[in-house]
Motif scaffolding. Structure first.
Motif, mmCIF file in Angstrom:
data_model
loop_
_atom_site.group_PDB
_atom_site.id
_atom_site.type_symbol
_atom_site.label_atom_id
_atom_site.label_comp_id
_atom_site.label_asym_id
_atom_site.label_seq_id
_atom_site.Cartn_x
_atom_site.Cartn_y
_atom_site.Cartn_z
ATOM 1 N N ALA A 71 65.969 24.722 21.276
ATOM 2 C CA ALA A 71 66.307 24.557 19.855
ATOM 3 C C ALA A 71 66.864 23.166 19.595
ATOM 4 N N ILE A 72 67.738 22.698 20.475
ATOM 5 C CA ILE A 72 68.311 21.357 20.304
ATOM 6 C C ILE A 72 67.220 20.298 20.401
ATOM 7 N N ALA A 73 66.332 20.464 21.383
ATOM 8 C CA ALA A 73 65.258 19.487 21.575
ATOM 9 C C ALA A 73 64.337 19.434 20.363
ATOM 10 N N LEU A 74 64.015 20.595 19.791
ATOM 11 C CA LEU A 74 63.118 20.597 18.637
ATOM 12 C C LEU A 74 63.819 20.051 17.396
ATOM 13 N N CYS A 75 65.119 20.303 17.258
ATOM 14 C CA CYS A 75 65.875 19.685 16.159
ATOM 15 C C CYS A 75 65.835 18.166 16.265
ATOM 16 N N GLN A 76 66.056 17.657 17.469
ATOM 17 C CA GLN A 76 66.025 16.207 17.679
ATOM 18 C C GLN A 76 64.640 15.649 17.369
ATOM 19 N N PHE A 77 63.602 16.372 17.805
ATOM 20 C CA PHE A 77 62.237 15.914 17.557
ATOM 21 C C PHE A 77 61.947 15.857 16.059
ATOM 22 N N LEU A 78 62.323 16.906 15.329
ATOM 23 C CA LEU A 78 62.063 16.932 13.886
ATOM 24 C C LEU A 78 62.821 15.825 13.163
ATOM 25 N N GLU A 79 64.043 15.561 13.594
ATOM 26 C CA GLU A 79 64.830 14.497 12.976
ATOM 27 C C GLU A 79 64.208 13.133 13.242
ATOM 28 N N ARG A 216 48.064 27.641 25.570
ATOM 29 C CA ARG A 216 47.060 26.566 25.493
ATOM 30 C C ARG A 216 45.650 27.118 25.377
ATOM 31 N N SER A 217 45.397 28.259 25.970
ATOM 32 C CA SER A 217 44.050 28.828 25.914
ATOM 33 C C SER A 217 43.777 29.539 24.585
ATOM 34 N N ASN A 218 44.830 29.980 23.904
ATOM 35 C CA ASN A 218 44.670 30.738 22.665
ATOM 36 C C ASN A 218 44.713 29.871 21.414
ATOM 37 N N PHE A 219 45.301 28.696 21.523
ATOM 38 C CA PHE A 219 45.427 27.812 20.369
ATOM 39 C C PHE A 219 44.908 26.416 20.711
ATOM 40 N N LYS A 220 44.668 25.649 19.684
ATOM 41 C CA LYS A 220 44.353 24.235 19.871
ATOM 42 C C LYS A 220 45.680 23.507 19.998
ATOM 43 N N ALA A 221 46.119 23.297 21.238
ATOM 44 C CA ALA A 221 47.491 22.875 21.510
ATOM 45 C C ALA A 221 47.552 21.452 22.046
ATOM 46 N N THR A 222 48.621 20.764 21.646
ATOM 47 C CA THR A 222 48.909 19.408 22.120
ATOM 48 C C THR A 222 50.358 19.360 22.592
ATOM 49 N N LEU A 223 50.587 18.767 23.745
ATOM 50 C CA LEU A 223 51.948 18.566 24.247
ATOM 51 C C LEU A 223 52.530 17.351 23.537
ATOM 52 N N LEU A 224 53.472 17.590 22.626
ATOM 53 C CA LEU A 224 54.063 16.498 21.858
ATOM 54 C C LEU A 224 55.099 15.727 22.658
ATOM 55 N N ALA A 225 55.876 16.433 23.451
ATOM 56 C CA ALA A 225 56.956 15.782 24.194
ATOM 57 C C ALA A 225 57.283 16.604 25.428
ATOM 58 N N GLU A 226 57.643 15.902 26.483
ATOM 59 C CA GLU A 226 58.133 16.528 27.704
ATOM 60 C C GLU A 226 59.437 15.832 28.065
ATOM 61 N N LEU A 227 60.524 16.579 28.109
ATOM 62 C CA LEU A 227 61.858 16.024 28.324
ATOM 63 C C LEU A 227 62.327 16.385 29.729
ATOM 64 N N PRO A 228 62.168 15.475 30.690
ATOM 65 C CA PRO A 228 62.455 15.815 32.091
ATOM 66 C C PRO A 228 63.898 16.236 32.350
ATOM 67 N N GLU A 229 64.858 15.571 31.719
ATOM 68 C CA GLU A 229 66.251 15.903 31.998
ATOM 69 C C GLU A 229 66.580 17.325 31.557
ATOM 70 N N GLN A 230 66.092 17.714 30.394
ATOM 71 C CA GLN A 230 66.326 19.073 29.898
ATOM 72 C C GLN A 230 65.286 20.066 30.394
ATOM 73 N N GLU A 231 64.194 19.538 31.009
ATOM 74 C CA GLU A 231 63.067 20.362 31.453
ATOM 75 C C GLU A 231 62.514 21.200 30.298
ATOM 76 N N VAL A 232 62.306 20.541 29.166
ATOM 77 C CA VAL A 232 61.826 21.192 27.950
ATOM 78 C C VAL A 232 60.466 20.618 27.578
ATOM 79 N N TRP A 233 59.544 21.510 27.219
ATOM 80 C CA TRP A 233 58.255 21.122 26.649
ATOM 81 C C TRP A 233 58.300 21.359 25.143
#
Length: 241
Positions: A71-79, A216-233
């Motif tokens: 949730a924190i990672a997605l808030c940061q991304f949206l901001e 990924r197989s069910n939707f047309k998906a793109t990896l927007l960000a990968e945050l190694p320290e938080q291990e968040v996709w």
């Protein structure tokens, strides 16, 4: 506006009890790494997003009433990516909203938000949404019950309830509802809906990897960000036509 009425941490293979405790301990550790978080002994978290101080009431007794890294990672991304993901005047649905932090940020970014979760989480969710958006947001956020995979056509019939964006953060962990979660995502992000799904998740268990592959197989998906320290996709997805 209701809907848009046309308007690697090593994978853990221990018992569920051990996993539950590990996740709770991990969450306490994660609170130390985000400079936007200030923890106090009263079960409240303070944040600063999109120019506002945000105070979130948690409950240590329920998973859904805690704030998780996704949730924190997605808030940061949206901001930080408001041109790429412009939520102003958009209809936004959050599934598994929990404490409501992500829905608060989406509201402050100008979206008309419906935050959903299980019935026992709604009182705290409503409290957090109203205390942090009143007098600040363009639209008053709504709260609704949504049990993944249950009564979707009855409670959220398409196209009466359609959304520009569906948000999901840390909704995948060690539980038995992953097929229902995928069914719920399909209900709102279907061919012809023009709905974009934004999903952020921390990798903890084999179930996270399995769900990501299925996603990924069910939707047309793109990896927007990968945050190694938080291990968040963070993924962005639309329906396959």
């Amino acid at each position: 506006m209701e809907g848009r009425k046309k308007a690697e941490e090593p994978l853990i293979n221990s018992t569920a009890v051990v996993e539950h405790r590990a996740m709770a301990g991990e969450e306490l550790d994660n609170r130390k790494i985000c400079e936007q978080r200030v923890y106090d002994a009263l079960g409240k978290e303070s944040f600063y997003f999109v120019g506002y101080n945000i105070c979130i009431q948690e409950s240590m007794d329920v998973f859904g009433a805690l704030i998780w890294p996704g949730a924190i990672a997605l808030c940061q991304f949206l901001e930080n990516n408001q041109q790429e993901v412009n939520l102003k005047d958009k209809a936004v649905l959050e599934i598994g909203a929990g404490t409501g932090l992500l829905s608060v940020v989406a509201s402050l970014l100008g979206a008309s938000v419906t935050a959903t979760d299980l019935p026992d989480l709604l009182p705290n969710l409503t409290f957090n949404l109203l205390r942090n958006t009143k007098g600040r947001s363009r639209y008053t956020p709504r709260v609704a019950v949504l049990s993944w995979g249950q009564y979707l056509d009855r409670d959220f019939p398409y196209p009466s309830y359609s959304y520009d964006y569906v948000l999901a953060a840390d909704v995948v962990y060690h539980h038995n509802c992953l097929e229902d979660l995928l069914k719920t995502m399909h209900h709102f992000c279907r061919p012809g809906s023009q709905t974009t799904l934004l999903w952020a998740n921390k990798v903890r268990f084999q179930s996270d990897v399995w769900f990501a592959e299925s996603f990924r197989s069910n939707f047309k998906a793109t990896l927007l960000a990968e945050l190694p320290e938080q291990e968040v996709w963070i993924y962005k997805a639309t329906a396959k036509e």
